[in-house]
Design an enzyme around this catalytic site. Structure first.
Site, PDB file in Angstrom:
ATOM      1  N   HIS A   1     -27.285  51.801  25.667  1.00 39.63           N
ATOM      2  CA  HIS A   1     -28.406  50.904  25.431  1.00 39.63           C
ATOM      3  C   HIS A   1     -29.673  51.616  25.413  1.00 39.63           C
ATOM      4  O   HIS A   1     -29.738  52.548  26.006  1.00 39.63           O
ATOM      5  CB  HIS A   1     -28.349  49.883  26.846  1.00 39.63           C
ATOM      6  CG  HIS A   1     -29.368  48.739  26.491  1.00 39.63           C
ATOM      7  ND1 HIS A   1     -30.515  48.521  26.540  1.00 39.63           N
ATOM      8  CD2 HIS A   1     -28.900  47.318  26.019  1.00 39.63           C
ATOM      9  CE1 HIS A   1     -30.904  47.485  26.338  1.00 39.63           C
ATOM     10  NE2 HIS A   1     -30.028  46.637  25.908  1.00 39.63           N
TER      11      HIS A   1
ATOM     12  N   ASP B   1     -22.109  43.564  26.050  1.00 38.95           N
ATOM     13  CA  ASP B   1     -21.227  42.959  25.396  1.00 38.95           C
ATOM     14  C   ASP B   1     -19.618  43.437  25.731  1.00 38.95           C
ATOM     15  O   ASP B   1     -18.733  43.101  24.952  1.00 38.95           O
ATOM     16  CB  ASP B   1     -21.485  43.421  23.969  1.00 38.95           C
ATOM     17  CG  ASP B   1     -22.661  42.899  23.463  1.00 38.95           C
ATOM     18  OD1 ASP B   1     -22.847  41.401  23.519  1.00 38.95           O
ATOM     19  OD2 ASP B   1     -23.525  43.602  22.717  1.00 38.95           O
TER      20      ASP B   1
HETATM   21  N1  CMC Z   1     -20.778  55.768  21.512  1.00 39.58           N
HETATM   22  C1  CMC Z   1     -21.135  57.090  21.286  1.00 39.58           C
HETATM   23  N2  CMC Z   1     -22.154  57.535  21.138  1.00 39.58           N
HETATM   24  C2  CMC Z   1     -23.445  57.024  21.653  1.00 39.58           C
HETATM   25  C3  CMC Z   1     -23.420  55.436  21.760  1.00 39.58           C
HETATM   26  C4  CMC Z   1     -21.925  55.005  21.544  1.00 39.58           C
HETATM   27  N3  CMC Z   1     -21.848  53.554  21.792  1.00 39.58           N
HETATM   28  N4  CMC Z   1     -24.469  54.936  21.983  1.00 39.58           N
HETATM   29  C5  CMC Z   1     -25.475  55.897  21.985  1.00 39.58           C
HETATM   30  N5  CMC Z   1     -24.644  57.178  21.774  1.00 39.58           N
HETATM   31  C6  CMC Z   1     -25.179  58.577  21.548  1.00 39.58           C
HETATM   32  C7  CMC Z   1     -26.011  58.669  20.180  1.00 39.58           C
HETATM   33  O1  CMC Z   1     -25.070  59.036  19.280  1.00 39.58           O
HETATM   34  C8  CMC Z   1     -27.153  59.663  20.818  1.00 39.58           C
HETATM   35  O2  CMC Z   1     -26.460  60.688  20.768  1.00 39.58           O
HETATM   36  P1  CMC Z   1     -27.275  62.405  20.409  1.00 39.58           P
HETATM   37  O3  CMC Z   1     -28.232  62.333  21.476  1.00 39.58           O
HETATM   38  O4  CMC Z   1     -26.155  63.582  20.596  1.00 39.58           O
HETATM   39  O5  CMC Z   1     -27.915  62.210  19.048  1.00 39.58           O
HETATM   40  C9  CMC Z   1     -27.401  59.319  22.259  1.00 39.58           C
HETATM   41  O6  CMC Z   1     -26.194  58.429  22.741  1.00 39.58           O
HETATM   42  C10 CMC Z   1     -28.492  58.213  22.334  1.00 39.58           C
HETATM   43  O7  CMC Z   1     -28.100  57.280  21.514  1.00 39.58           O
HETATM   44  P2  CMC Z   1     -29.352  56.415  20.451  1.00 39.58           P
HETATM   45  O8  CMC Z   1     -28.608  56.156  19.244  1.00 39.58           O
HETATM   46  O9  CMC Z   1     -30.321  57.491  20.417  1.00 39.58           O
HETATM   47  O10 CMC Z   1     -29.762  55.274  21.423  1.00 39.58           O
HETATM   48  P3  CMC Z   1     -30.411  54.001  20.930  1.00 39.58           P
HETATM   49  O11 CMC Z   1     -31.231  53.550  21.892  1.00 39.58           O
HETATM   50  O12 CMC Z   1     -31.120  54.240  19.484  1.00 39.58           O
HETATM   51  O13 CMC Z   1     -29.239  53.184  20.384  1.00 39.58           O
HETATM   52  C11 CMC Z   1     -27.606  51.227  20.907  1.00 39.58           C
HETATM   53  C12 CMC Z   1     -28.813  52.036  21.268  1.00 39.58           C
HETATM   54  C13 CMC Z   1     -27.289  49.979  21.981  1.00 39.58           C
HETATM   55  C14 CMC Z   1     -27.650  50.869  19.545  1.00 39.58           C
HETATM   56  C15 CMC Z   1     -26.561  52.231  20.910  1.00 39.58           C
HETATM   57  O14 CMC Z   1     -26.264  52.729  22.371  1.00 39.58           O
HETATM   58  C16 CMC Z   1     -25.171  51.816  20.174  1.00 39.58           C
HETATM   59  O15 CMC Z   1     -24.907  51.996  19.000  1.00 39.58           O
HETATM   60  N6  CMC Z   1     -24.182  51.098  21.038  1.00 39.58           N
HETATM   61  C17 CMC Z   1     -23.039  50.552  20.519  1.00 39.58           C
HETATM   62  C18 CMC Z   1     -23.449  49.152  19.807  1.00 39.58           C
HETATM   63  C19 CMC Z   1     -23.339  48.143  21.044  1.00 39.58           C
HETATM   64  O16 CMC Z   1     -22.815  48.082  21.982  1.00 39.58           O
HETATM   65  N7  CMC Z   1     -24.412  47.559  21.090  1.00 39.58           N
HETATM   66  C20 CMC Z   1     -24.945  46.517  21.908  1.00 39.58           C
HETATM   67  C21 CMC Z   1     -26.203  46.570  22.784  1.00 39.58           C
HETATM   68  S1  CMC Z   1     -26.424  45.697  24.103  1.00 39.58           S
HETATM   69  C22 CMC Z   1     -26.445  44.027  23.482  1.00 39.58           C
HETATM   70  C23 CMC Z   1     -27.704  43.835  22.627  1.00 39.58           C
HETATM   71  O17 CMC Z   1     -28.907  44.369  22.997  1.00 39.58           O
HETATM   72  O18 CMC Z   1     -27.609  42.927  21.778  1.00 39.58           O
END
Ligand code: CMC
Length: 433
Positions: A310, A367
């Site tokens: 998140h 989720d």
């Molecule tokens: N699986 C694997 N790696 C992950 C995941 C994951 N689910 N989420 C984040 N990371 C890694 C990401 O690759 C990055 O790694 P590095 O530092 O090596 O580059 C690090 O963790 C930080 O992640 P980020 O992409 O910079 O985080 P963000 O804040 O931009 O994205 C997110 C947040 C929710 C989009 C992401 O965690 C994600 O894609 N999660 C899976 C989809 C999901 O479950 N979404 C529902 C969110 S909660 C309900 C809502 O708000 O709607």
């Protein structure tokens, strides 16, 4: 900035100049530098992909402490609200600022029932969608279509907004249930004046002329709680879209419709559907949880563990805790065993013990367990994000209304750093290679 306290100033050193900008603090202590004059004074803009460090507004609706795993609506902890309130009380709280008393709740419930029908001509629309249309596409189209059937009243602004808000809250639930009935080829079940908001929804979804449905309190309670934990989440992607569309002066129906589209994305609310699809795939491939974790960690693969991570929470999402408990309660009440729950628990346990997830602060989000609960309640997978939208609606409405009243509100219009071609002349088509 009337809603924030000035807390001194911050110095920024740019090209040998020291600039002093005001520092503001919110009621929970988080601070922000006001860079309103930055471009005027220096010609510079800020670069902040995904707006991860940008406060787009001051808001008095929802507070999140992502480090401590705290979520509060109007000061009330989400766990407290989920334990002690029904969804419509929380909707009232978000929209009106205070919890309703008994009379106000009864009047609100009555009002929502009074407006729960949709124009009969709109029912025709459902017939013309292809059989396998995604219900989120139908929901967003229907939400904006409401503006053609129920144009905003002219005259008193407050009255106009209140009527539109009531219609939206009341009718979106009906649209969601009707779209499901149409997708399975069953006759639509109309809302009833004698049922509560959540019972009415379950009835419209599952009643049929052939068998009368009655819902056990566990299901009604679960639905109330599920909608409550989704009700708002401050400036998330869809709320920012709702505010952004509304900031251009678009009406509430159009703004909400845009929010529904944003929510549909798998990185946002669409994740609940993708979690179940991921768990089903693990099951179909023999239940190898380690393989999926390795795939999620592989930086060459775009795959992410759905329902994990998140932007704001760097500890356990409090909504996920509530959803996990609910999921176990609902499954226990049905006396069935869902093997996908076993896979989910194993996946959670292994991911939480893995340094990759630990170092990045990746925990289950809202989720991760909600889909399993909806599944147990008989709600089909492609309706999961629709359920999220019904829950999030009061939050979107509250954010839109707050944006409208903000004395510092301006059209949402970020800048960019242009990296395209520099100026060049057109070569006439006859001379182009
Ligand atoms: N699986 C694997 N790696 C992950 C995941 C994951 N689910 N989420 C984040 N990371 C890694 C990401 O690759 C990055 O790694 P590095 O530092 O090596 O580059 C690090 O963790 C930080 O992640 P980020 O992409 O910079 O985080 P963000 O804040 O931009 O994205 C997110 C947040 C929710 C989009 C992401 O965690 C994600 O894609 N999660 C899976 C989809 C999901 O479950 N979404 C529902 C969110 S909660 C309900 C809502 O708000 O709607």
């Amino acid at each position: 900035m009337s809603m924030m306290d000035k807390k001194g100033s911050a110095e920024i050193r740019v090209n040998n100049r020291t600039l002093v900008y005001p520092l503001y603090a919110g009621t929970e202590g988080e601070q922000a530098i006001d860079i309103d004059k930055l471009r005027k004074e220096t010609g510079l803009i800020t670069y902040d992909p995904g707006f991860a460090n940008t406060g787009s507004c001051a808001s008095g609706i929802t507070f999140i402490d992502g480090e401590k795993g705290i979520l509060r609506y109007r000061g009330y902890d989400v766990i407290d609200l989920a334990q002690n309130c029904e969804f419509i009380e929380v909707a009232y709280l978000l929209i009106h600022g205070e919890l309703p008393n008994r009379q106000q709740k009864a009047a609100y419930s009555h009002l929502l029932n009074q407006h729960s029908l949709i124009h009969e001509d709109m029912i025709e629309f459902f017939r013309h969608y292809p059989e396998h249309s995604h219900p989120m596409a139908v929901l967003s189209a229907m939400a904006v279509s409401l503006s053609s059937f129920y144009p905003e009243m002219s005259g008193n602004y407050k009255e106009e907004i209140e009527m539109t808000v009531t219609r939206m809250l009341s009718k979106l639930r009906t649209i969601a249930a009707f779209s499901y009935k149409k997708s399975i080829g069953e006759p639509t079940i109309y809302p009833r004046h004698d049922l509560s908001y959540c019972e009415n929804f379950l009835n419209m979804m599952f009643d049929s002329p052939l068998c009368e449905e009655s819902y056990n309190p566990t299901m009604i309670n679960a639905l109330n709680k599920l909608l409550i934990i989704h009700a708002d989440h401050e400036q998330n992607c869809s709320a920012s879209v709702v505010r952004g569309v509304g900031s251009a002066g678009a009406n509430l129906y159009a703004s909400i419709s845009a929010g529904i589209c944003a929510l549909w994305g798998p990185l946002h609310g669409g994740a609940n559907q993708h979690v179940i699809e991921m768990l089903e795939q693990i099951q179909a491939e023999g239940g190898d949880v380690d393989k999926v974790i390795e795939r999620a960690k592989n930086k060459r693969s775009p795959f992410r563990l759905m329902g994990f991570g998140h932007r704001v929470y760097k500890s356990y999402d409090p909504r996920a805790k509530i959803a996990k408990t609910l999921c176990n309660e609902v499954i226990a009440s049905t006396n069935k065993h869902d093997p996908l729950l076993d896979i989910a628990m194993e996946l959670e346990g292994k991911a939480l013990a893995d340094p990759y997830f630990q170092e990045r602060g990746l925990y289950p989000n809202v989720d991760f367990y909600t889909g399993l609960t909806y599944r147990e309640m008989g709600i089909p997978t492609d309706m999961f994000t629709v359920m999220f939208a019904i829950g999030r609606l009061p939050g979107w409405i509250a954010q839109w209304m707050e944006m409208k009243k903000d004395p510092h509100g301006r059209i949402a219009r970020p800048r960019q750093i242009y990296t395209g071609s520099t100026a060049r002349k057109v070569i006439r088509i006859s001379r182009r290679k």
